[in-house]
Write a protein that holds these residues in place. Structure first.
Motif, PDB file in Angstrom:
ATOM      1  N   ALA A 155       0.845  -1.210   0.000  1.00  0.00           N
ATOM      2  CA  ALA A 155       0.000   0.000   0.000  1.00  0.00           C
ATOM      3  C   ALA A 155       0.871   1.247   0.000  1.00  0.00           C
ATOM      4  O   ALA A 155       0.598   2.216  -0.729  1.00  0.00           O
ATOM      5  N   ALA A 156       1.943   1.222   0.796  1.00  0.00           N
ATOM      6  CA  ALA A 156       2.819   2.394   0.866  1.00  0.00           C
ATOM      7  C   ALA A 156       3.461   2.666  -0.493  1.00  0.00           C
ATOM      8  O   ALA A 156       3.465   3.797  -0.985  1.00  0.00           O
ATOM      9  N   PHE A 157       3.981   1.607  -1.121  1.00  0.00           N
ATOM     10  CA  PHE A 157       4.631   1.785  -2.428  1.00  0.00           C
ATOM     11  C   PHE A 157       3.632   2.239  -3.487  1.00  0.00           C
ATOM     12  O   PHE A 157       3.888   3.163  -4.254  1.00  0.00           O
ATOM     13  N   LEU A 158       2.493   1.550  -3.516  1.00  0.00           N
ATOM     14  CA  LEU A 158       1.534   1.834  -4.585  1.00  0.00           C
ATOM     15  C   LEU A 158       1.003   3.261  -4.496  1.00  0.00           C
ATOM     16  O   LEU A 158       0.953   3.994  -5.489  1.00  0.00           O
ATOM     17  N   LEU A 159       0.623   3.656  -3.292  1.00  0.00           N
ATOM     18  CA  LEU A 159      -0.028   4.958  -3.139  1.00  0.00           C
ATOM     19  C   LEU A 159       0.957   6.116  -3.171  1.00  0.00           C
ATOM     20  O   LEU A 159       0.633   7.190  -3.678  1.00  0.00           O
ATOM     21  N   PHE A 160       2.150   5.891  -2.634  1.00  0.00           N
ATOM     22  CA  PHE A 160       3.070   7.032  -2.504  1.00  0.00           C
ATOM     23  C   PHE A 160       4.210   7.024  -3.520  1.00  0.00           C
ATOM     24  O   PHE A 160       4.915   8.011  -3.650  1.00  0.00           O
ATOM     25  N   VAL A 161       4.400   5.931  -4.228  1.00  0.00           N
ATOM     26  CA  VAL A 161       5.488   5.889  -5.218  1.00  0.00           C
ATOM     27  C   VAL A 161       4.934   5.597  -6.611  1.00  0.00           C
ATOM     28  O   VAL A 161       5.071   6.398  -7.536  1.00  0.00           O
ATOM     29  N   ASP A 162       4.279   4.449  -6.749  1.00  0.00           N
ATOM     30  CA  ASP A 162       3.920   3.979  -8.090  1.00  0.00           C
ATOM     31  C   ASP A 162       2.892   4.888  -8.776  1.00  0.00           C
ATOM     32  O   ASP A 162       3.090   5.309  -9.918  1.00  0.00           O
ATOM     33  N   ILE A 163       1.803   5.149  -8.088  1.00  0.00           N
ATOM     34  CA  ILE A 163       0.745   5.934  -8.737  1.00  0.00           C
ATOM     35  C   ILE A 163       1.226   7.362  -9.026  1.00  0.00           C
ATOM     36  O   ILE A 163       1.048   7.854 -10.151  1.00  0.00           O
ATOM     37  N   PRO A 164       1.886   8.049  -8.080  1.00  0.00           N
ATOM     38  CA  PRO A 164       2.409   9.377  -8.435  1.00  0.00           C
ATOM     39  C   PRO A 164       3.405   9.330  -9.599  1.00  0.00           C
ATOM     40  O   PRO A 164       3.344  10.178 -10.494  1.00  0.00           O
ATOM     41  N   LEU A 165       4.287   8.306  -9.613  1.00  0.00           N
ATOM     42  CA  LEU A 165       5.244   8.215 -10.729  1.00  0.00           C
ATOM     43  C   LEU A 165       4.517   7.940 -12.045  1.00  0.00           C
ATOM     44  O   LEU A 165       4.872   8.482 -13.088  1.00  0.00           O
TER      45      LEU A 165
END
Lengths: 423, 380
Positions: A155-165
């Motif tokens: 959840a941390a990666f997806l919401l704060f890294v992947d989707i913004p990137l």
């Protein structure tokens, strides 16, 4: 008691929220969407792939509702327990087949990660085993820690890294895109679009892991059903973003491009001096493939633990990780072979075992009347010691009252029947 | 929290060692290519790479090398295929050649006439090459372009060519250089001829800083062969019709003062292409060009409306020249065929898929130009 009792929680004792489960499903689907699935869709469907995505979404929603309907009929049971309750003598072979399917997804994903990483100009001399060993090690560690840790990290990666990137990359690509490149619509007829729809729906068959994880959702099945539908829609929106983006960028040439989403990243030039954003792709791949491999190793381990009545799924994780690493090395030594195996696994494997077999299991469940209140009470009486004790004490009380009622001149029929009221 | 942190850290760290051990590229061991040319003679490819010379580069506060000498060295490789020639350059270099840093690729005329499909295949297949490299076609040999030991304001020939071609488009829209992915996309369009800026050596009597001229555009057909050169006068109009026009100045005859010209700076040029169908056949193509403009050099006694009409007439005349040039050769450099295919796929596939160049040569094109002057300038 495995066959009839409620779900035994995994050894790590993990519980996840419905949203965390949905985000795991999103990551698992999105990483494939942006790699092998894009390849097949661009090559075979071309600029009509957006129609395939839109057609596939309602089918996938129906599929998710099917899976949750099956889970509703077997409250508290995971996939292995559902098989044991409904598939009779076929339960073990089918359970092993599911574990094998999950394992195949894990090792093909590891292979795909290695193949993709060697495409990068700055990593093309690195041996394949370095990529695969690194990925599988982290994935096995994640699976060992359990679903709760896995879900939170995802959840941390997806919401704060992947989707913004992803949003950033989409924004940087707009300069080279034209909406007119989606035309003409259905120039090659509906057949390629239907083929693409089939493949996407089959790919959504990976959502069958829902049945493995559903008993671990803290909020219950109703919430999980709603959130899983949202997961399908979110995956579709993300896929529309990057897959259609490739068509808008490359137009008719998209059919000849091997990895359209990655090529889209390669085509970005920022302010005339940043011409290499490959590292963004690496970040997205590392996270996506770690979660995918870890999720499927964990799911396979849970299946095996339930089938073989093991105390913990952890005993299976290390061996499964080793098998994943070795199998990824032995399977698909060329890039076309990796893509072909991926197509077989998704197009046939997950279509058959992700959608068709659960549909069959639901039919069997309905025909046998499993999952009704009456059958559940019967099952609870038969298998739950606490429930049986409660039923016995209630029966004793009833007998006492009947005796007193008869003594007072009242009819025994006026007293509640077993299973009603206090039963 | 610690377990979660451990997994997070593991995932992040995974991306670090992957690039560290086997494929490491030490900066001091790299030959940074800023541009390269490719020629073809008698079945042999020849690659001339302009490699940045770190010895000639100054640090801040220092003077870099000789002011009129480019800070690059040339490396040459030959081979029976483009890939073999690139590999040959690698073989003669003391450093690992970094092809991905190149900004510009110059294609020699003989190679363009032979066909560049194999070259495009090499630079799009091999991940070491960037697909965003800009393309130019040289009059004569590409190696001659790099052999000129002048690089203007820039540190190297490759850098100069890249910035020059970028500036040509950004400042006046004289040229639009496709990068390799653009070329692949345009080549995949229906019966499309692709424009690539033409590059030649400047006349010997031009000032020291101007070593090159980008005057016209090479026209490459669907198979990647050079089939003609679009003259400079009409290149800008072709770019406008293609939809790549940004802005540019046009000399306009003054309506009220014969023999005198004003200048209009046209911004935000747009185009619209619409095939007109009757009885299942394309009978005409309606082409509309529009834009807004500023008067940067006025015409005495001419109103804003008068300047608008004059600018429109000038653009229309230039566009007609461009259309005539292309139609007379049956070269659809504008993408009209692709537009027809996109909007009328059934008609296209039935009637035009194999015969568009011939049809295009005879196709009536109805041109409508509407340039609206919005700012008359700073003085009356």
């Amino acid at each position: 008691v495995i066959a009839g009792g409620g779900a035994r929680p995994p050894a790590d004792g993990g519980r996840i929220s419905a949203w965390q489960l949905a985000l795991i499903l999103v990551t698992v689907m999105a990483i494939q969407d942006s790699t092998s699935l894009d390849h097949w869709l661009a090559w075979r469907v071309g600029n009509d792939l957006w129609i395939s995505l839109l057609l596939a979404a309602p089918c996938a929603v129906a599929g998710v509702l099917l899976l949750t309907a099956l889970a509703d009929r077997h409250p508290g049971s995971d996939l292995a327990e559902i098989l044991l309750r409904t598939a009779g003598p076929l339960a073990y072979p089918l359970g092993l087949a599911y574990a094998g399917l999950f394992l195949a997804d894990a090792f093909l994903s590891a292979r795909e990660f290695g193949t993709l990483s060697r495409l990068l100009s700055f990593m093309n001399l690195t041996p394949y085993l370095v990529f695969a060993a690194g990925l599988v090690t982290v994935a096995v560690y994640g699976a060992w820690l359990g679903i709760e840790v896995l879900a939170r990290v995802n959840a941390a990666f997806l919401l704060f890294v992947d989707i913004p990137l992803g949003v950033l990359l989409a924004g940087l690509s707009i300069n080279h895109q034209s909406i007119a490149r989606l035309l003409p619509i259905l120039a090659d007829g509906p057949a390629p679009v239907m083929w693409g729809t089939w493949l996407i729906v089959a790919k959504f068959g990976e959502f069958v892991v829902l049945l493995v994880f559903l008993p671990l959702v803290a909020e219950g099945r109703a919430q999980a059903r709603r959130i899983s539908v949202w997961a399908v829609l979110l995956v579709t929106v993300m896929a529309l973003g990057h897959t259609v983006g490739a068509v808008l960028t490359f137009g008719p040439a998209v059919r000849s491009i091997e990895w359209p989403t990655y090529s889209q990243v390669r085509s970005i030039v920022v302010a005339r001096f940043i011409a290499n954003l490959d590292w963004v792709a690496v970040i997205l791949w590392v996270h996506g493939f770690v979660i995918e491999v870890a999720t499927f190793i964990y799911a396979a381990a849970l299946m095996l633990a339930k089938l073989f009545r093991a105390r913990s799924q952890r005993g299976f994780i290390l061996p499964l990780g080793a098998v994943t690493l070795v199998a990824s090395r032995l399977t698909g030594r060329t890039e076309p072979a990796v893509l072909l195996y991926r197509w077989w696994l998704d197009g046939y494997g997950f279509m058959a075992m992700g959608w068709l077999l659960p549909l069959l299991l639901l039919c069997v469940t309905l025909l046998r009347g499993q999952g009704t209140r009456r059958s559940e009470r019967r099952r609870a009486r038969r298998h739950s010691p606490e429930a049986a004790d409660a039923w016995r004490s209630a029966a004793r009380q009833r007998r006492g009252r009947n005796f007193a009622g008869a003594r007072d001149g009242r009819s025994a029929a006026a007293c509640p029947a077993p299973g009603q009221g206090e039963g | 929290v610690s377990r979660r942190g451990g997994l997070l850290l593991g995932t992040v760290l995974l991306s670090l060692p992957l690039a560290g051990c086997w494929s490491r590229l030490e900066t001091s061991e790299l030959a940074v290519v800023v541009g390269y040319g490719v020629d073809w003679h008698d079945g042999t490819y020849r690659v001339t790479a302009s490699v940045l010379d770190p010895r000639a580069l100054g640090t801040p506060g220092q003077t870099a090398g000789q002011p009129d000498q480019p800070a690059h060295v040339l490396m040459v490789g030959t081979g029976s295929t483009p890939g073999a020639a690139f590999a040959d350059v690698d073989a003669v270099s003391s450093r690992r050649v970094l092809w991905g840093s190149a900004d510009v690729m110059v294609i020699g005329q003989s190679l363009a006439e032979h066909g560049i499909d194999q070259l495009i295949s090499a630079v799009t297949h091999d991940p070491e090459f960037r697909p965003t490299i800009r393309m130019l076609v040289a009059h004569g040999d590409a190696s001659a372009i790099f052999a000129v030991n002048r690089s203007g304001l820039e540190t190297s020939t490759g850098r100069q060519l890249y910035l020059m071609i970028q500036n040509q488009h950004r400042a006046q829209s004289y040229e639009w250089s496709p990068h390799v992915f653009d070329f692949v996309r345009l080549q995949a369009e229906q019966q499309r001829a692709v424009l690539v800026p033409g590059l030649s050596l400047a006349e010997p009597d031009v000032p020291e800083g101007q070593a090159y001229a980008v005057d016209d555009s090479a026209v490459l057909d669907g198979s990647g062969r050079l089939v003609g050169w679009l003259p400079r006068d009409v290149v800008r109009q072709a770019i406008w019709i293609q939809g790549h026009f940004a802005h540019g100045r046009f000399a306009v005859p003054c309506p009220a003062a014969p023999g005198r010209q004003g200048v209009v700076f046209i911004l935000d040029g747009r185009r619209s292409v619409r095939p007109v169908v009757r009885a299942g056949r394309i009978v005409r193509i309606d082409l509309t060009l529009s834009g807004e403009g500023q008067v940067t050099e006025g015409c005495p006694g001419t109103s804003v409306q008068g300047m608008s009409a004059a600018a429109s007439a000038t653009v229309a005349a230039l566009t007609q020249q461009s259309l005539r040039w292309a139609q007379s050769r049956g070269l659809d450099v504008f993408g009209f065929g692709e537009t027809a295919y996109r909007y009328l796929p059934r008609i296209w596939l039935r009637a035009y898929a194999g015969s568009w160049p011939q049809v295009f040569a005879r196709m009536p094109i109805h041109l409508d130009v509407a340039v609206r002057i919005t700012q008359p300038g700073m003085t009356r």
